[in-house]
Design an enzyme around this catalytic site. Sequence first.
Site, PDB file in Angstrom:
ATOM      1  N   TYR A 108       0.845  -1.219  -0.135  1.00  0.00           N
ATOM      2  CA  TYR A 108       0.020  -0.058   0.080  1.00  0.00           C
ATOM      3  C   TYR A 108       0.938   1.242  -0.022  1.00  0.00           C
ATOM      4  O   TYR A 108       2.143   1.144   0.380  1.00  0.00           O
ATOM      5  CB  TYR A 108      -0.629   0.126   1.459  1.00  0.00           C
ATOM      6  CG  TYR A 108      -2.146  -0.628   1.452  1.00  0.00           C
ATOM      7  CD1 TYR A 108      -2.898  -0.762   0.173  1.00  0.00           C
ATOM      8  CD2 TYR A 108      -2.380  -1.596   2.278  1.00  0.00           C
ATOM      9  CE1 TYR A 108      -4.261  -1.594   0.386  1.00  0.00           C
ATOM     10  CE2 TYR A 108      -3.582  -2.420   2.716  1.00  0.00           C
ATOM     11  CZ  TYR A 108      -4.614  -2.442   1.895  1.00  0.00           C
ATOM     12  OH  TYR A 108      -5.508  -3.014   1.965  1.00  0.00           O
ATOM     13  N   ASN A 114      -7.586   1.711   3.883  1.00  0.00           N
ATOM     14  CA  ASN A 114      -7.816   0.886   5.108  1.00  0.00           C
ATOM     15  C   ASN A 114      -6.577   0.727   5.817  1.00  0.00           C
ATOM     16  O   ASN A 114      -6.347   1.482   6.437  1.00  0.00           O
ATOM     17  CB  ASN A 114      -8.679  -0.169   5.058  1.00  0.00           C
ATOM     18  CG  ASN A 114      -9.864  -0.547   5.854  1.00  0.00           C
ATOM     19  OD1 ASN A 114     -10.664   0.133   6.066  1.00  0.00           O
ATOM     20  ND2 ASN A 114      -9.708  -1.676   6.566  1.00  0.00           N
ATOM     21  N   ALA A 115      -5.988  -0.554   5.776  1.00  0.00           N
ATOM     22  CA  ALA A 115      -4.808  -0.871   6.477  1.00  0.00           C
ATOM     23  C   ALA A 115      -4.564  -0.677   7.726  1.00  0.00           C
ATOM     24  O   ALA A 115      -3.329  -0.386   8.124  1.00  0.00           O
ATOM     25  CB  ALA A 115      -3.769  -0.183   5.472  1.00  0.00           C
ATOM     26  N   GLU A 116      -5.546  -0.334   8.588  1.00  0.00           N
ATOM     27  CA  GLU A 116      -5.250  -0.145   9.975  1.00  0.00           C
ATOM     28  C   GLU A 116      -4.471   1.175  10.096  1.00  0.00           C
ATOM     29  O   GLU A 116      -3.656   1.233  10.875  1.00  0.00           O
ATOM     30  CB  GLU A 116      -4.754  -1.307  10.860  1.00  0.00           C
ATOM     31  CG  GLU A 116      -5.884  -2.427  10.965  1.00  0.00           C
ATOM     32  CD  GLU A 116      -6.055  -3.149   9.694  1.00  0.00           C
ATOM     33  OE1 GLU A 116      -7.046  -3.204   9.104  1.00  0.00           O
ATOM     34  OE2 GLU A 116      -5.051  -3.887   9.357  1.00  0.00           O
ATOM     35  N   ASN A 125     -10.002   0.087  -2.679  1.00  0.00           N
ATOM     36  CA  ASN A 125      -9.596  -1.192  -1.965  1.00  0.00           C
ATOM     37  C   ASN A 125     -10.936  -1.493  -0.985  1.00  0.00           C
ATOM     38  O   ASN A 125     -11.600  -0.742  -0.459  1.00  0.00           O
ATOM     39  CB  ASN A 125      -8.549  -0.791  -0.974  1.00  0.00           C
ATOM     40  CG  ASN A 125      -8.084  -1.951  -0.118  1.00  0.00           C
ATOM     41  OD1 ASN A 125      -7.746  -2.846  -0.625  1.00  0.00           O
ATOM     42  ND2 ASN A 125      -8.240  -1.745   1.390  1.00  0.00           N
ATOM     43  N   GLU A 126     -11.489  -2.824  -1.076  1.00  0.00           N
ATOM     44  CA  GLU A 126     -12.413  -3.266  -0.262  1.00  0.00           C
ATOM     45  C   GLU A 126     -13.771  -2.454  -0.571  1.00  0.00           C
ATOM     46  O   GLU A 126     -14.315  -1.974   0.273  1.00  0.00           O
ATOM     47  CB  GLU A 126     -12.144  -3.395   1.090  1.00  0.00           C
ATOM     48  CG  GLU A 126     -11.056  -4.362   1.361  1.00  0.00           C
ATOM     49  CD  GLU A 126     -10.709  -4.377   2.689  1.00  0.00           C
ATOM     50  OE1 GLU A 126     -10.689  -3.461   3.559  1.00  0.00           O
ATOM     51  OE2 GLU A 126      -9.822  -5.463   3.155  1.00  0.00           O
ATOM     52  N   GLU A 161      -6.201 -10.607  -0.555  1.00  0.00           N
ATOM     53  CA  GLU A 161      -5.881 -10.621   1.049  1.00  0.00           C
ATOM     54  C   GLU A 161      -6.181 -11.815   1.390  1.00  0.00           C
ATOM     55  O   GLU A 161      -7.560 -12.209   1.575  1.00  0.00           O
ATOM     56  CB  GLU A 161      -6.146  -9.368   1.518  1.00  0.00           C
ATOM     57  CG  GLU A 161      -5.743  -8.146   1.281  1.00  0.00           C
ATOM     58  CD  GLU A 161      -6.204  -6.935   2.069  1.00  0.00           C
ATOM     59  OE1 GLU A 161      -6.948  -7.217   3.137  1.00  0.00           O
ATOM     60  OE2 GLU A 161      -6.246  -5.768   1.653  1.00  0.00           O
ATOM     61  N   TYR A 210       1.281  -8.204  13.594  1.00  0.00           N
ATOM     62  CA  TYR A 210       0.166  -8.879  13.024  1.00  0.00           C
ATOM     63  C   TYR A 210       0.231 -10.312  13.339  1.00  0.00           C
ATOM     64  O   TYR A 210      -0.386 -11.115  12.732  1.00  0.00           O
ATOM     65  CB  TYR A 210       0.291  -8.524  11.546  1.00  0.00           C
ATOM     66  CG  TYR A 210      -1.009  -8.332  10.869  1.00  0.00           C
ATOM     67  CD1 TYR A 210      -1.868  -7.426  11.161  1.00  0.00           C
ATOM     68  CD2 TYR A 210      -1.518  -9.623  10.232  1.00  0.00           C
ATOM     69  CE1 TYR A 210      -3.071  -7.245  10.394  1.00  0.00           C
ATOM     70  CE2 TYR A 210      -2.636  -9.615   9.637  1.00  0.00           C
ATOM     71  CZ  TYR A 210      -3.520  -8.359   9.893  1.00  0.00           C
ATOM     72  OH  TYR A 210      -4.844  -8.214   8.985  1.00  0.00           O
TER      73      TYR A 210
END
Length: 996
Positions: free
Chosen positions: A96, A140-142, A199-200, A299, A365
Amino acid sequence: MKLAATWALAALAAQAAGAAISHKLNGFTITEHPDPAKREQLQKYVTWDDKSLFINGERLMLFSGEVHPFRLPVPSLWIDIFQKVKALGFNCVSFYVNWALVEHKPGHYRADGIFDLQPFFDAAQEAGIYLLARPGPYINAEVSGGGFPGWLARVNGTLRTRDEAYLNSTNNYVAHVAATIAKAQITNGGPIILYQPENEYTSACCGVDNFPDGVYMQYVEDQARNAGIVIPLISNDAAPEGHEAPGTGVGAVDIYGHDGYPLGFDCSNPTVWPSGDLPTNYWSLHEQQSPTTPYSIVEFQGGAFDPWGGSGFDNCAELLNNEFVRVFYKNNFSFRVAFMNLYMIFGGTNWGNLGHPGGYTSYDYGAAISESRNITREKYSELKLLGNFMKVTPGYLLTAPGNSTSSTYTSTSDLTVTPLLGSNSSASSFFVVRHSDYSSRDSVEYTLKLPVAGNVSIPQLGGKLTLGGRDLKIHVVNYDVAGTNVLYSTGEIFTWKKTDNGKILVLYGDTGEHHELAVSGASKSSVVEGSSSGITSKKVGSALIIGWDVSTSRRIVQVDDLRIILLDRNSAYNYWVPQLSSNGSVGYSSQETTASSVIVKAGYLVRTASLQGSDLHISADFNATTTVEVIGAPSSAKKIVINNQTLDTTVDKNGILSARVHYKAPKFKFPSLKDLPWKSIDTLPEIQTSYDDSAWTAANHPYTNNSANPIKTPTSLYSTDYGFSTGTFIYRGSFVSAGNETSFAFHTEGGLGYGHSAWINSTFIGSWIGSVFRPGETYVLTIVIDNMGLDENNGPGYEGTKDPRGILDYTLSGRSADAITWKLTGNLGGEDYQDLTRGPLNEGGLYAERQGFHQPEPPSQEWNTSSPFTGVSQAGVQFYSTSFDLDLPKGWDIPLYFDFRNSSSSPAPYRVQLFVNGYQYGKYVSNIGPQTAYPVPEGILNYQGRNWIALTLWAQDQNGAKLGGLDLISTTPVLTALRGVESVDQPKYQKRSGAY
Ligand SMILES: *[C@@H]1O[C@H](CO)[C@@H](O)[C@H](O)[C@H]1NC(C)=O
Ligand SMILES: *[C@@H]1O[C@H](CO)[C@@H](O)[C@H](O)[C@H]1NC(C)=O
């Protein structure tokens, strides 16, 4: 709505006519092709059919892992990650780009220094890894805002929709980032092969118009195309729902892909696999949703994120462990997955406030490569077995997944088999065997009925096969090993290769298991290494059958010119298959590797191999004394050279080279942080009566620019209305007392896990019991708010990024709200941030941060000498700075972390930020956790030189706070081939003009 209906009619008319039609959107012309799947190819390097991608004409499975360069801000370490991914047998990494870090001020794109992507592309290329680029704009990606910069909260339009104000906000970012990516496409000789727009884009909320909106998606795609992106566009649906798949009309991507996180994100019960969580319908959904494209999981769960107060990443690593790898990933192979990206393969760190409120500093993670870049988790080794198998098994991509059955192929209904059938009786087929109850811990005995040699029952030479608990096996049929047909094997394949005078096949199983394989047209076998006990062989028809019990000592069986190496799983973990290069360039090709690879038994890590004359150079890392063996080396290789050191090399009768590498952990010393000379100042001068806030931003907008959240206060107190979106905020509200005020109530927001503290003048409100105000006198409220980042923006309509931060509402009893005049601050300069090197999010609004004292060499001569271990005795925020030297030996990769300890089992709550050479590398919240250990990479820490660390200690209790402990600790040093780790720029303190 009317507009949409018109479009739909026009689209029908155009389809009837077989012609493309156009839409206008925000100055763009969007062309709708009747069948986007058939639109013209823009380049010839990356193509695809229904089974797989082709790169430069070669059909290959893309096995990929997710890595975020911005979560490891030391560019010289990126090669380490890529080599560790390559060593898994993988050929791709997905990344990303975080918009919030590169366009913090609208119209000012800035991607240099640690934010420059080119070194990331260069490192991928050096390691021989292709890239999937995923620049969003929404990721997104936290991360804070899901990658949206704070100023997007001021966009007067719904984010991630066709609203013009939103589309406009994305133009500058995408034009820049996509142009950078375009330059590194494979068409220009770079490593990037795929591009993911959005994304998503999977769900919407709150009655948003037009969802899913193909015209919006096409706009996002055209932005990329207009910036020069010619490689295929792939999507990432948050679930297999078919959004934007080819054939769905305008906005369709070239290749459809989706997410899968079957075990979710609650790591608190890491041994429990809830029933029904194993995907079983992926293939049938794919056939419905996107039958013309390679089956792609963009993903797939590689670990889990963990929130403030969560159970910690050790638990996530256990939940998503080596058993998860073999059951869930091999299960995906039963759907003939042709692109599989594991999110994350390396998580990294949410340094410098870049994370969203739902996560803390570590973004480990529970991934295969840990936050400190080590690969000691067993899942890394298990993944290496799978990655290397897929790399040498192109025939897999030509099969057809069949229906799962628990009767056709095995002797017991406790097992379920999914066949991947070759197109004819001599083509490769694969049989994926799992427990019918996928989470079973039982060991199940079985025989196999495979459609080979007249449907024989296997094992043919007697005995039983076993599937252990939480295991899943892939049995091959008609497996081609460089021209030798392995009719079947129940032992799993790690790798195979062609050598100068034959072939090598490496098989593994678990100890205690019995296995069998058959080689077509072979006549006799002999055991050329190890004991022949437990090995049987027999000619049946035209095939030679070999049965064996798995043993912990290696055996080699010679069958004509094929050498079969029999290993147990734990031994197989020590094997590596680097590609042999002559010029140091590792390259990309998969099938070529079966001739040009070498099989190396070593230990911790093998990175690369090259043949120079008779010297076989291997670059490798060690965490123990290790015998290195090379199997299948070219016959010209005589000496093993490890990391440029020529070793005494022996060659055995089977041509296996071996040499020994001695490991002796180096001795080094760390400073005791407790005993360092700490200098300290109060970093909350705002509560002193003499404090002058004339330079502060007046919170005087009688409106908000936040279209999703009307204000409840006379003027907006939303931080993003004033350009503040990162780190701590401070608000100051002054009022002239009427003498009748008895209470002040207020409502703040800082995201999950946040906190606030408030004072009236110098009195901490936590302990304030309503003292009498003197009429006519001015009082100042100071409210400090810990902002944990902006929320993610889950789908159109959610508007999460606009969830306000700051003061949402307040009442001062007996008074109207406008009796209070507010000011606020966040980081110095807000969107005109000061520290261009460390980026826009790294510093917040505390006094010491505004001054830049968290950087090296602050002007601390006049400060008090006091340490965070003594702390403070009342509520407030104290700042500490100190320095120490490190002199760690070169040639070693020594993972370091800062370890926080509380002073008692239930200490008063406090919050700490840790700065290392000016980079915020830790946020510790004593009463929430769970993180106490904060890894900091070499390059942020200077391993040979001076280091400056700083802490902010925010005591939230009236009795103050102190650290129970803080230590710098190392884990096992790794003797490494990694060279050239460079410290990133660490600008030191300079007086900031205008700092207040
Ligand atoms: C979007 O940008 C275009 C072109 O610069 C401009 O004409 C238009 O007014 C902008 N729209 C909004 C809502 O800002
Ligand atoms: C947003 O735009 C709408 C019209 O599209 C307008 O009525 C509203 O006042 C605008 N809001 C702000 C905060 O500018």
